[in-house]
Write a protein that holds these residues in place. Structure first.
Motif, PDB file in Angstrom:
ATOM      1  N   TRP A 152       0.029  16.217  -7.884  1.00  0.00           N
ATOM      2  CA  TRP A 152       1.348  15.567  -7.846  1.00  0.00           C
ATOM      3  C   TRP A 152       2.002  15.610  -6.473  1.00  0.00           C
ATOM      4  N   THR A 153       1.315  16.170  -5.470  1.00  0.00           N
ATOM      5  CA  THR A 153       1.818  16.142  -4.100  1.00  0.00           C
ATOM      6  C   THR A 153       0.891  15.274  -3.258  1.00  0.00           C
ATOM      7  N   ARG A 154       1.306  14.985  -2.033  1.00  0.00           N
ATOM      8  CA  ARG A 154       0.488  14.165  -1.135  1.00  0.00           C
ATOM      9  C   ARG A 154      -0.668  14.944  -0.512  1.00  0.00           C
ATOM     10  N   HIS A 155      -0.697  16.249  -0.709  1.00  0.00           N
ATOM     11  CA  HIS A 155      -1.678  17.095  -0.028  1.00  0.00           C
ATOM     12  C   HIS A 155      -3.034  17.095  -0.736  1.00  0.00           C
ATOM     13  N   VAL A 156      -4.089  17.260   0.059  1.00  0.00           N
ATOM     14  CA  VAL A 156      -5.438  17.317  -0.487  1.00  0.00           C
ATOM     15  C   VAL A 156      -6.291  18.213   0.412  1.00  0.00           C
ATOM     16  N   GLU A 157      -7.119  19.045  -0.213  1.00  0.00           N
ATOM     17  CA  GLU A 157      -8.100  19.843   0.528  1.00  0.00           C
ATOM     18  C   GLU A 157      -9.409  19.053   0.585  1.00  0.00           C
ATOM     19  N   THR A 158     -10.144  19.223   1.676  1.00  0.00           N
ATOM     20  CA  THR A 158     -11.413  18.514   1.821  1.00  0.00           C
ATOM     21  C   THR A 158     -12.468  19.479   2.366  1.00  0.00           C
ATOM     22  N   VAL A 159     -13.613  19.530   1.686  1.00  0.00           N
ATOM     23  CA  VAL A 159     -14.745  20.347   2.147  1.00  0.00           C
ATOM     24  C   VAL A 159     -15.784  19.394   2.729  1.00  0.00           C
ATOM     25  N   ARG A 202       0.861  -1.187   0.000  1.00  0.00           N
ATOM     26  CA  ARG A 202       0.000   0.000   0.000  1.00  0.00           C
ATOM     27  C   ARG A 202       0.896   1.236   0.000  1.00  0.00           C
ATOM     28  N   LEU A 203       0.276   2.414  -0.053  1.00  0.00           N
ATOM     29  CA  LEU A 203       0.993   3.670   0.066  1.00  0.00           C
ATOM     30  C   LEU A 203       0.621   4.333   1.381  1.00  0.00           C
ATOM     31  N   ALA A 204       1.610   4.835   2.104  1.00  0.00           N
ATOM     32  CA  ALA A 204       1.343   5.641   3.295  1.00  0.00           C
ATOM     33  C   ALA A 204       0.764   6.984   2.857  1.00  0.00           C
ATOM     34  N   SER A 205       0.271   7.729   3.809  1.00  0.00           N
ATOM     35  CA  SER A 205      -0.413   8.982   3.477  1.00  0.00           C
ATOM     36  C   SER A 205       0.513  10.074   2.986  1.00  0.00           C
ATOM     37  N   ASP A 206       1.825   9.820   2.985  1.00  0.00           N
ATOM     38  CA  ASP A 206       2.754  10.772   2.389  1.00  0.00           C
ATOM     39  C   ASP A 206       3.233  10.299   1.020  1.00  0.00           C
ATOM     40  N   GLY A 207       2.602   9.238   0.492  1.00  0.00           N
ATOM     41  CA  GLY A 207       2.963   8.726  -0.819  1.00  0.00           C
ATOM     42  C   GLY A 207       4.072   7.706  -0.807  1.00  0.00           C
ATOM     43  N   THR A 208       4.592   7.367   0.359  1.00  0.00           N
ATOM     44  CA  THR A 208       5.683   6.410   0.485  1.00  0.00           C
ATOM     45  C   THR A 208       5.150   4.979   0.392  1.00  0.00           C
TER      46      THR A 208
END
Length: 545
Positions: free
Chosen positions: A530-537, A116-122
Motif C-alpha cells: 500500500w506504499t510506493r516503496h519496493v525492495e528489489t533483489v 500514468r502514475l509517477a513513481s511515488d503513486g501520483t
C-alpha cells in the motif's frame, strides 16, 4: 534497507523546484564593453578640446580631471545597479509566482485525464502542455483538478472529484488515508499496486540505468495488512508546547477523545492522529492508545518508537527533550503494563533502559537475532524472510566460498548464508548494529563470521581475501562509485544487490554491467504493501567465471 526517498517521475519530470540563474549575474559583460567605448569617445573629445583651448591659453587640466571623475562615478553607479539587478529580478519573480499561485487557487477546476502514475503513486496528466501531478488520480481516470502550485515546467494539482473512475479503484479502508502520509496506494486494488511496482522497477532500470532486462512479477503478500513490526509516532508540536492540550483536527477516529500522537501528514510536519492503523497489529495499536492516554503527563516526549517481535513482545523507545522530574526517565512500567521493555534517549545518547530487556529477539530461517533499539531491521517479518531466502538461493553456496556482506546491519544476511559459506566478512557503519551482529554470531555459534565497523569504502581494503560472492544491502542512497570500483577489481563470481530504491539501483547497475558482469535475475519484493516503496533483489554474474 529503507528510508525516505524523492518524489518524481524517474528519468522524466521531477517535483523539484526549477531555479533560473539570471544572465550576466555578476554585473559584467556587455556593460563593461559599452563603458569602455564611452570612455574612449570621451577621451578623443578631450584631446580635441585640449588642442583648441591650448591655442587660446586656457587651462584645461581641471576640467578633464572633473570629467574623468564623473565618468568613474557613473561607471561605479552603473556597476552597482547591474549587481543589484539579478536580486531585484529574483524578488520580482518570487512575487509573480506567489501571485500566480493565488490566482491558480481561485481558478475553476480543470478536467484532466490521467495517463500514468509517477513513481511515488501520483497521477500524471497534462494541462496547457505542462505535466501535472495529481495525488489520488489513477491511470485512465478523468477528474476535476484544481491547480495548487505552478512552476516553470510542471503543475501540482488537487483532485476535486473523480468524473470517470478506473475499474481498479477501491475505497481506501483507512479512514485517514487522504490526510496521512504513510500510504499512497490504498485507493487501488492490491494486484494493481504490484503491477505498478513492477513497472516502476522496469522503467528505472531502462531509463536511468539503460539496463534492459526482464523484471520478475513482484512477490506479494497473501494478506497485505497488519504487517509492520515497527512504528515511529510524532508528538504534535502545538500540543507539546501547550501542556498537552490537543489541537483542533487531531481527534482519533472512532473515539471521543483527543490524541496527541500520530504520523506526519504528506509533505508536512503536521501530525495525523488515528485510532487503528491497518498496517500495525491490533496489539501495537493498543500500545499506542495506552501511550496516548498518559503522554500529557510527560511534556518532554517528542517521538515514540514501538517495535514488536515475531513472538508479540514489545519494545518501547522514547525520544525525550528534557531531564528530571518531568522527563520520560520517570516513566513507570505501571503506565504501560502491555509493553515488555522500554528505553529512553536524548539526541546523541545511548538508550537508557527503563525496564525489561535492552534488545528485541527475532528469528529468520532458523537463525536467531537480538536487535537493539537503534539498529535497523526490516519492518515486515513475513516478506523479510522471503527476501532472505531469495538471497541465499541466488548465492548458491557450497561451503567453499568466501563471502562479503556490505552494509551488513545486525548481521541478518551474513548469518543466514554463513551455514553454507567458508567464511563471511560483514561491514557496517552503525556501531549499535555491529555490536548486535557480533553478539548474534556468537549466539548462533558462527566462529567464521567477522564484522568490521565503519564506512564500507574505508574498510574494503582491510578484507583479506578475494570474494566469491558479494552481498550488498545499502541504504536508499545506494552504493558509492568507490565501492563499486573496488568490488569490480576484486572480480567476485556473483554480486547480489538488495535495493530499496529502483532509481539508485538502476544507477549502480549501469556502473557494474559495463565490463564483464551481466544481470541474470531481478526480483522485486513487496516489503511495504500500500506504499510506493519496493525492495528489489538483483543477481549479477561474472561472465568470465
Amino acid at each position: 534497507m529503507t528510508g525516505e526517498g524523492t518524489h518524481g517521475v524517474i528519468g522524466e519530470e521531477t517535483h523539484g523546484e526549477v531555479q533560473e540563474v539570471p544572465c550576466d549575474a555578476t554585473g559584467t559583460g556587455v556593460d563593461d564593453g559599452t563603458q569602455d567605448g564611452t570612455y574612449e569617445s570621451s577621451r578623443e573629445h578631450t584631446r580635441e578640446e585640449v588642442g583648441l583651448k591650448s591655442q587660446v591659453g586656457i587651462r584645461v587640466k581641471p576640467q578633464a580631471e572633473d570629467r574623468a571623475k564623473h565618468q568613474a562615478e557613473d561607471r561605479a553607479k552603473h556597476q552597482a545597479e547591474d549587481r543589484a539587478k539579478p536580486q531585484a529580478e529574483a524578488r520580482a519573480k518570487t512575487l509573480a509566482e506567489a501571485q500566480l499561485k493565488t490566482q491558480a487557487q481561485t481558478r475553476e477546476p480543470y478536467l484532466l485525464e490521467c495517463v500514468r502514475l509517477a513513481s511515488d503513486g501520483t497521477g500524471v496528466g497534462y494541462i496547457d502542455g505542462l505535466v501535472t501531478f495529481v495525488p489520488g488520480l489513477l491511470q485512465g481516470e478523468t477528474g476535476l483538478v484544481r491547480i495548487e502550485e505552478r512552476k516553470k515546467h510542471f503543475l501540482r494539482g488537487e483532485l476535486v472529484k473523480v468524473m470517470k473512475a478506473a475499474a481498479v479503484r477501491q475505497d481506501p479502508p483507512c479512514p485517514v488515508f487522504h490526510a496521512c502520509g504513510g500510504c499512497q496506494l490504498q485507493h487501488m486494488n492490491y494486484e494493481e499496486t504490484l503491477l505498478w511496482k513492477n513497472r516502476w522497477v522496469q522503467d528505472a532500470l531502462a531509463r536511468v540505468g539503460k539496463v534492459h532486462v526482464r523484471v520478475e512479477p513482484v512477490l506479494g503478500m497473501d494478506f497485505p495488512w497488519r504487517y509492520r513490526n515497527k512504528v515511529t509516532l510524532h508528538r504534535d508540536k502545538a500540543n507539546a508546547s501547550s501542556g498537552g492540550k490537543p489541537t483542533r483536527g487531531n481527534a482519533a477516529e472512532g473515539t471521543g477523545t483527543q490524541a496527541v500522537l500520530g504520523y506526519y501528514q504528506n509533505r508536512s510536519h503536521t501530525t495525523v492522529a488515528f485510532h487503528d492503523c491497518l498496517l500495525l497489529s491490533e496489539r501495537m495499536n493498543s500500545w499506542i492508545r495506552a501511550v496516548s492516554r498518559v503522554i500529557d503527563d510527560f511534556p518532554g516526549i517528542e517521538d515514540v518508537t514501538l517495535r514488536e517481535s515475531d513472538a508479540g513482545e514489545g519494545l518501547f523507545l522514547i525520544k525525550d527533550s528534557r531531564s528530571g522530574k518531568g522527563s520520560t526517565f520517570a516513566v513507570k512500567r505501571a503506565f504501560f503494563p502491555e509493553v515488555g521493555s522500554a528505553l529512553a534517549t536524548r539526541a546523541g545518547d545511548t538508550p537508557l533502559r527503563l525496564w525489561g530487556q535492552e534488545t528485541l529477539e527475532v528469528s529468520f530461517l532458523g537463525v536467531h537475532f537480538r536487535v537493539s533499539p537503534l539498529a535497523f531491521l526490516q519492518v515486515n517479518y513475513i516478506m523479510a524472510e522471503k527476501l532472505y531466502s531469495l538471497v541465499r538461493q541466488f548465492a548458491g553456496l557450497t561451503g567453499k566460498e568466501h563471502v562479503w556482506d556490505l552494509y551488513s546491519g545486525v548481521g541478518t544476511l551474513s548469518l543466514i548464508v554463513a551455514g553454507c559459506a567458508h567464511d563471511v566478512y560483514g561491514i557496517e557503519e552503525n556501531p549499535f548494529a555491529v555490536e548486535d551482529a557480533r553478539r548474534n554470531a556468537d549466539l548462533n555459534g558462527f566462529k567464521h563470521v567477522q564484522f568490521l565497523q565503519g564506512k564500507v569504502e574505508d574498510n574494503l581494503p582491510r578484507l583479506p581475501l578475494r570474494p566469491d560472492v558479494v552481498i550488498m544491502d545499502p541504504p536508499r542512497a545506494g552504493v558509492t562509485a568507490a565501492v563499486i570500483d573496488h568490488i569490480l577489481r576484486s572480480r567476485p563470481g556473483k554480486i547480489i544487490y538488495v535495493s530499496c530504491d529502483p532509481a539508485t539501483l538502476a544507477r549502480d547497475l549501469s556502473r557494474i554491467v559495463r565490463g564483464e558482469y551481466q544481470v541474470s535475475l531481478v526480483q522485486p519484493v513487496d516489503m511495504f504493501p500500500w506504499t510506493r516503496h519496493v525492495e528489489t533483489v538483483t543477481c549479477i554474474v561474472n561472465k568470465n567465471r
